[in-house]
Every structure is written in structure tokens, then in C-alpha cells.
Design a protein around this motif. Structure first.
Motif: not given
Length: 119
Positions: A1-29
Motif C-alpha cells: 500500500m502506497s502512502r501517496y494518493n492521486e492528486g498529492d504533491r510530492v517533492k522528488v529527486k530526478i535519478t535518471a533521464i531517458k528519452p521518454y521520461g525522468a525517473f524519480v525518487q521520493t525522500p522515503d525512497k
């Protein structure tokens, strides 16, 4: 079960960039993806022009996969959703408007030539 819900705003760090998008990670991994189509309302040719590895952004949770991974959007983030209003070249200016026909081009040409000489 995720601690996040649709519509939540979350601070994320970009971990990788690919041509189709950016992979991210939240502070809680928690991992997620910002698809290239979710960076801004305007067309994004290269996601690397807008995001970079290590950058921290505030994104909105668009959906959550059964695995708990987040699908995020930046479209309502004012920083990323600003329409381009300054142009790096005359070509950008011409492409950005549909009102320039041959007559308009002729009228704008002296201004563009003068601007080019200043560079």
C-alpha cells in the motif's frame, strides 16, 4: 500500500533521464516516473532541456501502479508550465505563430536583420 494518493504533491529527486521520461525518487525512497508528455503542456522535444539528474522538483501524483511506483506530472507546476515567450532565434519566433504569412514576413524582415546584426 502506497502512502501517496492521486492528486498529492510530492517533492522528488530526478535519478535518471531517458528519452521518454525522468525517473524519480521520493525522500522515503518510493520510485516514480515523469513521462515526457507530463513535463509541460507545450511540446517537449528533449526532456534534458527541462530536467536534469539530481534536480529536485515538486510533482503531482497522477496515478499509482499496483507495485507502488508513482506516475507523476509537472503540468500544473508553474515553473515548468510557462509557455515560451522569449525566442532564441527568429526561426523560433516564426514557428511559434501562425499569423505570419508572406506579407508579415516581409514586414518583420528589417527588424530581424537589425536584431541579428546586434548579436
Amino acid at each position: 500500500m502506497s502512502r501517496y494518493n492521486e492528486g498529492d504533491r510530492v517533492k522528488v529527486k530526478i535519478t535518471a533521464i531517458k528519452p521518454y521520461g525522468a525517473f524519480v525518487q521520493t525522500p522515503d525512497k518510493t520510485d516514480g516516473l515523469i513521462h515526457i508528455s507530463e513535463v509541460m503542456d507545450d511540446f517537449v522535444h528533449s526532456i534534458g532541456d527541462h530536467l536534469s539528474k539530481g534536480q529536485i522538483v515538486v510533482a503531482k501524483v497522477k496515478s499509482i501502479e499496483p507495485s507502488g511506483k508513482l506516475n507523476l506530472t509537472l503540468k500544473d507546476n508553474e515553473h515548468f508550465n510557462k509557455k515560451k515567450t522569449t525566442y532564441s532565434s527568429v526561426i523560433d519566433e516564426v514557428i511559434s505563430t501562425e499569423t505570419l504569412g508572406f506579407e508579415s514576413l516581409k514586414q518583420h524582415m528589417p527588424e530581424w536583420i537589425a536584431r541579428g546584426k546586434q548579436l
